[in-house]
Design an enzyme around this catalytic site. Structure first.
Site, PDB file in Angstrom:
ATOM      1  N   LYS C 117       0.814  -1.218   0.000  1.00  0.00           N
ATOM      2  CA  LYS C 117       0.000   0.000   0.000  1.00  0.00           C
ATOM      3  C   LYS C 117       0.848   1.269   0.000  1.00  0.00           C
ATOM      4  CE  LYS C 117      -3.373  -2.768  -0.164  1.00  0.00           C
ATOM      5  NZ  LYS C 117      -3.810  -3.142  -1.521  1.00  0.00           N
ATOM      6  N   GLU C 201      -1.662  13.786   8.788  1.00  0.00           N
ATOM      7  CA  GLU C 201      -2.379  13.444   7.553  1.00  0.00           C
ATOM      8  C   GLU C 201      -3.618  14.308   7.472  1.00  0.00           C
ATOM      9  OE1 GLU C 201      -2.653   9.060   6.270  1.00  0.00           O
ATOM     10  OE2 GLU C 201      -4.733   9.613   6.659  1.00  0.00           O
ATOM     11  N   HIS C 236     -15.879  -2.039   7.623  1.00  0.00           N
ATOM     12  CA  HIS C 236     -15.018  -1.993   6.444  1.00  0.00           C
ATOM     13  C   HIS C 236     -15.395  -2.990   5.360  1.00  0.00           C
ATOM     14  CE1 HIS C 236     -12.614   0.818   8.658  1.00  0.00           C
ATOM     15  NE2 HIS C 236     -12.555  -0.035   9.670  1.00  0.00           N
ATOM     16  N   ARG C 293      -8.121  -6.950  -9.732  1.00  0.00           N
ATOM     17  CA  ARG C 293      -9.002  -8.099  -9.996  1.00  0.00           C
ATOM     18  C   ARG C 293     -10.392  -7.583 -10.350  1.00  0.00           C
ATOM     19  NH1 ARG C 293     -11.927  -7.070  -5.344  1.00  0.00           N
ATOM     20  NH2 ARG C 293     -10.638  -6.472  -3.591  1.00  0.00           N
TER      21      ARG C 293
END
Lengths: 501, 162, 501, 162
Positions: C117, C201, C236, C293
Site C-alpha cells: 500500500k 495526515e 469496512h 481483480r
C-alpha cells in the site's frame, strides 16, 4: 400515485409483467382468470384474483361486461388490457371510461381510428407521414389504371379488390408489361371473384418490418424510443425481434423517428404505442399501421434504452408528465427477443398441448425470461401457444446472437414440443448473422424446414442409456470378459471374469 | 442391460453396462465409453472423450423427454420380441436380455443354486452375458443347449424358488 | 479465441459468473472444489471438475501447487482467479506464468506493487495522481511538525506512529490548536506505546469511498467505466454499492476518471482493475489503493455501461485489443447492488450456518441475482458467508432504491439468518435516499441497530396459524357457538352449534 | 385448534379455526378473520381486510421459518403445560386443548359413545371447545365436573375403545 388498484385483463407472461410493474410501484393488483388458469403464474402473484369461469376466451378474457363488473366490484380504479384480447377493442376502452375506470392505453377514439386500416393510412398521409403509394380509385378502365400505375412507379403490385390467396395479383416490374399485367389480373379476378376491380400499390422488394416505439403523455408530449426490427416472421407472426435494426443508420433513424412522432401527434396519441413501417431495399419507409398497446416485443426496447415501458404506461395513466426528453434517450448495445411457442416444428408447427414436465429457463447476466409457465403447468388449447419470451442483450449484434443461441440451447422445456430448435437454426443462419433479413426470410430459407428427420442422435442415445442405467432397479446383466489376468475388471465388485465361472 | 428405444417409428437397440461412474454403451456396433453422473434429479453430465454433454431427462406417462444440446426428443422404451413376458421381471431374470447364442450352460436339472449363481452364458454382438439365479432354488427345466440360438425374452432355464 | 479451456480457481457466485461467461464464448470450463462444495452450483454447471479435497481454504482454494498441477493435468490454458482467495496473490500469478498458463489478470509485478500500500501510494504520487497529503518524516520536534501541519492544512489528523485503537490520535480543526494537539498526541503516545513519533495526515470529513472501474488491454489501451459509490460499509465491508455516485457531477467524474486512467497507465495495468479513491465533503479526491481483480460489485458497472466485464477479462487475456473507446462508453440509468450475507443481524451479525430450506430469488425485468446457492444447500463455516448479490437497475436513483427494496422484500431465503431486513432498513433510511452517505453511515445511523426485538408481528402469527391449520392432520377442535338460529355456522359441515348438543 | 408459538423466549397463544378458505385467528383477545390459501407448497396468500399478506413457511428440524413481508422469523410450536402426554394424540384427543373451565359434561361412566360424540365442553378466552370421542367406545372415567378448572393437556375423560 393516484392509481391504487389495477385490474389486469389478461393472462400469461404479459399479465405477470404488468402485475410486477404495479407491485414495484406500490399499486395493488387484481388478476382475472378462466377456470383452466386458476393456478397460472399471474394468478399466483396477484394480490387479488377473480374467477371469470369458462375458459373459452369469449366467455372469460373477452367478456367485457363481466370484466367491467368485476373491476367495479373489487374497487379497481384502472384496467390494464395487456396485448391481444381486449387491448385494441375501442368498446372495451369506452366501457371502462363510462363507469369511471381508467383504461390504461389511448382513448377509445384513437383505438377506433387506428383499428380502421384504411382510415388510419388516410390520416397519416394527410399528416405528411409516408404511406405506400397506391391507387384504389373508381376509374377502372385500362388507360386510367396505366396512367395511375406510371405515377406510382415500379415495381408495381396489381391486386384484385375482391382478391385473396394470390389470385388476381400481378407484379409489374416495368412499364412494358404494365398494361398486360392489369388486363390479366382483371381477367383472373373476374373469373375467380366475378369482379374485375383492381387496386395498384407500389411493390416493395426486400421488405423489412421496422417499428418505432412511442410514448405520449396526457399533456401533448410525445417521444419515440427508437426502432425494433421485426422482419423475422412465420406466417405473419413475428418470432424474432431485435433492436437496433441491422439496416438502420443515424440519418434513417432520425427520419423514421420523426415520422413516428408525427404519426402519434396527428391523432393525439397517449400512452404507449407502436408505429409500424415497411422499409424497402432502398430504405424507403412507409407507414403500415399503429398498434395502440404495449407490444409483445417491448422488452428489446427496454433493454436498449433502459426505459421501463410498463411502468411508464402506469405513470402516464396516472396523469404524470413525461419527464424524459427525446434527446435524453440513449440507445445502447443490442437486444434480441425470441418467442418460444408450444408448437411442433416437425408437424407443421401445430400447437402442442400437454403438461410441462420440466421448465428450467437459462439464468445469468443480461438474460431476461418473460414467462408465464412453470413445471407442472398444463398447456391447454384455449389460448395463444406462446410459453415465454427470452430476451438477451449484449454489447453488439454478433455477441447478442451468440448469447441468445447459448441461452436457447439451455432453455429446458419438457412435456410439450417447442420451436426452440427452429429458433436456433434461424439465428444461426449465415444471412441472419449478416443482417440480410426481410419479411420473406423464413419463406426463403426455411420454407420446407422440418425438424431433424435424421432420427435420434448418438448424444440422445447415450444420455438415455446412462439415465436408464442409473435408474434401473433390476440387477445388471454383467459383462463376461475374456480371460485376461491384467484385466482391470478382475477386482471390481460385481464384475466377474470368465475364468471365475 | 439391453434397451430398445423407439423414436419416430425407428427402434434403436442399445446395450449399456455400468461400472460406478463409467458407462459402456454399445449402439450400432460401436462402443462408447463415457463418464457420467446425475448432478441433480434428471440432470446428467456426460463426458464423452473431450466433449461434455449435458442432458435433462424426465419421464412422462408413456414417454421419456430427452433434452440434449438444445434439442428435445420424445422416446419410448419398447420391448422388441413378440414373446409375452411379465414386464416386471426385467433383465436379470431368467429371460435372455438379448438375442444371441448360448455359449455355456452351467447347470443341469435338479441342481440346487444360490441367488447370484451363473446359470447360462449368452453371446451376442461380440459380448457375453451372464444369466444368474434371481433367488435360491432348484433347477426344474433347461430350455437351451450350448450353441443354440436364443431370442430376446425367451426363458433360459426354469427354477423353483426354495 | 485462443483460449480453449479455463480453470476457475474460486467458488460461489463469482465462479458461476465466470463459468457462464466462458461458456457463452465457447470456452470449456474447469471448476475446482473442496469436499464440502461437491454439489455447489459452480461444480454443477462447469464442464469439468476437480476435487481439491479438504475444505479448509489453505488446503484447497488457496493451495497453489495443487491448483497449478490440476490445471496442467486437465489441459487448461488459462486460470481465472475470481476475487478473494488467490486473486491478488503475485506468487500465484507468477506460478501460472512459470508453467505457461495464462493468469487472467494483470502481471505479477503489478499485483505485487499494488499489494504494497505504501509503495502503491508513492508510485501514484510520482505519477501525479492525488494521494492524501501527509507528513511521515523524521523531524519530530514540535515546530517542524507545526510547520508541516500548516502545509497540509486543516482539519488535520495527528496520529501516533505506533498507534492503534484511537490512542495517540487527535483531530486539529484549526491552526490555533495544532501545537496543543501535537503535544497531547505525543504525550498520550509516549505513555501508551513508549514512543512519541507522530504522523500528520489531512483529515477527511464526510469521507466517501468512490472507485473507478478500469479495463486495460495488452497493447497499452486503457479505459475507465465510470464510478461506483461504495461508502455503505459495515466494519469496512461494503454491503451496498451503486452507480452513479449520488455526489458525482460531470466535472468531477471527468477529473477522477482521468486520474484513474493515469493510475493504471503509471503501472502498465492490464485486464480489469479498480482504482479506489476517498472523496471528502468538499469533493477533493485521493488515491487509496488499486484492486488488481474483478470486484464483487462489478455488476453495477455492467448494468450502467452495458459492458460485460467478465467477458472482457477473457478477451483481453486472449490477446484481443480493446475495441471500445472512452468516448463510446455511455453511462445510463442507475444500478444498486446489495450483498446478501448469511449472518444474524440480531446476534452481532455473526455468520449463520445451516441448510437452506428454501431459496426463491425475486425475478423480473432489470433484476439480476448473482448467486451461488440453491434450496437444500448447506452453508458451512469454511468460507465467506456471502450468499448472493442482488442487483437491480432503473431509470433513476429513486426508482432504483424502491425497486431493490421491493426485490429484497421478496427474496426468500429460509434456513439461515440473513442481513436482508437490515439492508432494507439502510436503503429506506431518509439520509440514504437523499444520497447523504459517507463511510460512517452505518456507524452514524445503525451503530446499535438490532433486528426487531418487538417480537413476532401479528402478520407472522396469522401466517403460522393458517399454515398449521391447513397442515394439521388432527381433527379440528370445533367452535361451540351460542345458540343463534341465524348463525351462518348452522349448516356448515363440521361446524356445530350449541343447540345441537 | 390451539397453538403455542415460541419466538425469542416469548410464547404466543393462538387459537385458529378454519372454515374452507376462511380462518378465524384469536390472539391477545383479538379475533382476526382472514381469507387464505396455500397457492403452492409453503406459499400462503392471506387476505386480511384490505391487505394482502404473502408468506412463505418451511419446516426445519425443530423450527418453522416464516417469511413475511421481507422479514424472517424462526418459531417453534411448543406445549405449555408440564403434563406429559403423547404428542401424537394432538388436539381432538381426550386432552384439553386449552386451559379453561369445564362448562358441561355430556357423559357419565359406562356410557357407550360413538366417534364424534361430544363428551365435554370447555370454555376459555370467551370461546367454547368441544371434546369429542376420537373412536367408538365406552366411558371408563370422568376426570372433571362442571365448573372445574382444567389445564391444557389434562385428560378430560377416559374411555375404552370398542
Amino acid at each position: 400515485m393516484m392509481l391504487t388498484k389495477v385490474l389486469v385483463a389478461n393472462r400469461g407472461e404479459i399479465a405477470v409483467r404488468i402485475i410486477r410493474a404495479c407491485q414495484e410501484m406500490g399499486i395493488n393488483t387484481v388478476a382475472v382468470y378462466s377456470e383452466v388458469d386458476k393456478e397460472a403464474p399471474h394468478v399466483q402473484i396477484a394480490d387479488e384474483t377473480i374467477n371469470l369461469g369458462d375458459p373459452t376466451p369469449i366467455a372469460s378474457y373477452l367478456n367485457i361486461p363481466k370484466i367491467i363488473e368485476s373491476a367495479q366490484k373489487i374497487g379497481a380504479d384502472a384496467i390494464h388490457p395487456g396485448y391481444g384480447f381486449l387491448a385494441e377493442n375501442p368498446d372495451f376502452a369506452q366501457s371502462c371510461e363510462d363507469v369511471g375506470i381508467k383504461f390504461i392505453g389511448p382513448n377509445p377514439k384513437v383505438i377506433s381510428l387506428m383499428g380502421d386500416k384504411i382510415a388510419a393510412k388516410k390520416t397519416m398521409k394527410n399528416a405528411g407521414v409516408p404511406v405506400i403509394p397506391g391507387y384504389s380509385g373508381e376509374k377502372q378502365d385500362i388507360s386510367s389504371l396505366v396512367k395511375e400505375g406510371k405515377k406510382i412507379g415500379f415495381p408495381l403490385l396489381v391486386k384484385a379488390a375482391a382478391g385473396g390467396g394470390g389470385k388476381g395479383m400481378r407484379i409489374a416490374h416495368s412499364e412494358d408489361i404494365l398494361e398486360e399485367s392489369i388486363e390479366s389480373a382483371k381477367r383472373e379476378s373476374k373469373s375467380a371473384f366475378g369482379n374485375d376491380t383492381v387496386f395498384l400499390e407500389k411493390y416493395l422488394e426486400k421488405p423489412r418490418h421496422i417499428e418505432f416505439q412511442i410514448l405520449g403523455d396526457e399533456y401533448g408530449n410525445v417521444i419515440h424510443l427508437f426502432e425494433r426490427e421485426c422482419s423475422i416472421q412465420r406466417r405473419h407472426q413475428k418470432i424474432i425481434e431485435e433492436s437496433p435494426s441491422p439496416v438502420m443508420d443515424v440519418k434513417l433513424r432520425k427520419k423514421m423517428g420523426e415520422a413516428a412522432i408525427k404519426a402519434a401527434e396527428a391523432v393525439g396519441y397517449t400512452n404507449a404505442g407502436t408505429v409500424e413501417f415497411m422499409v424497402d431495399g432502398d430504405l424507403n419507409f412507409y407507414f403500415m399501421e399503429m398498434n395502440t398497446r404495449l407490444q409483445v416485443e417491448h422488452p428489446v426496447t427496454e433493454l436498449t434504452t433502459g426505459i421501463d415501458l410498463a411502468k411508464w404506461q402506469l405513470k402516464i395513466a396516472d396523469g404524470k408528465e413525461l419527464s424524459i426528453k427525446q434527446n435524453q434517450i440513449m440507445q445502447r448495445g443490442h437486444a434480441i427477443e425470441c418467442r418460444i411457442y408450444a408448437e411442433d416444428p416437425a408437424n407443421g408447427f401445430l400447437p402442442s398441448v400437454g403438461t410441462l414436465q420440466k421448465v428450467e429457463p437459462p439464468r445469468g447476466p443480461n438474460i431476461r425470461d418473460d414467462s408465464g409457465i412453470y413445471t407442472g403447468m398444463k398447456i391447454t388449447p384455449y389460448y395463444d401457444p406462446m410459453l415465454s419470451k427470452l430476451i438477451v442483450n449484449a454489447e453488439n449484434r454478433d455477441e447478442c446472437i451468440n448469447k441468445i443461441i447459448w441461452a436457447l440451447s439451455r432453455y429446458v422445456i419438457l412435456g410439450v414440443k417447442t420451436n426452440i430448435s427452429f429458433l436456433i437454426k434461424v439465428l444461426d443462419h449465415m444471412e441472419f448473422r449478416k443482417g440480410n433479413i426481410t419479411t420473406h426470410f423464413i419463406d426463403n430459407y426455411f420454407k420446407d424446414w422440418i425438424s431433424s428427420k435424421k432420427g435420434l442422435p448418438i448424444e440422445a442415445i447415450i444420455a438415455l442409456s446412462v439415465y436408464d442405467s442409473i435408474h434401473s432397479r433390476t440387477e445388471e446383466v454383467v459383462r463376461y470378459k475374456e480371460s485376461d489376468p491384467h484385466s482391470p475388471w478382475k477386482h471390481v465388485g460385481r464384475w466377474r471374469m470368465g475364468v471365475e465361472i | 442391460m439391453f434397451i430398445n428405444y423407439e423414436h419416430e417409428n425407428h427402434v434403436y437397440n442399445v446395450t449399456v453396462e455400468r461400472r460406478e461412474k463409467y458407462f459402456f454403451i454399445t449402439y450400432d456396433n460401436t462402443e462408447y465409453r463415457v463418464e457420467a453422473e446425475e448432478i441433480k434429479p434428471g440432470h446428467l453430465k456426460i463426458k464423452l472423450g473431450d466433449r461434455i454433454l449435458k442432458s435433462v431427462i424426465t419421464e412422462g406417462e408413456k414417454e421419456k423427454y430427452v433434452f440434449v444440446e438444445g434439442d428435445v426428443f420424445y422416446v419410448k422404451n419398447v420391448e422388441l420380441t413378440g414373446t409375452k413376458k411379465t414386464k416386471k421381471e426385467g433383465e436379470g431374470s431368467l429371460n435372455s436380455p438379448i438375442s444371441g447364442k448360448v455359449v455355456k450352460v452351467e447347470v443341469k436339472v435338479g441342481d440346487k443354486v444360490s441367488k447370484g449363481d451363473v446359470l447360462m452364458v449368452i453371446e451376442a454382438m461380440k459380448m457375453e452375458y451372464l444369466i444368474r439365479a434371481p433367488d435360491n432354488g432348484k433347477i426344474t427345466k433347461i430350455n437351451f443347449n450350448e450353441n443354440d440360438q436364443i431370442e430376446i425374452g425367451q426363458t433360459t432355464v426354469e427354477m423353483k424358488k426354495s
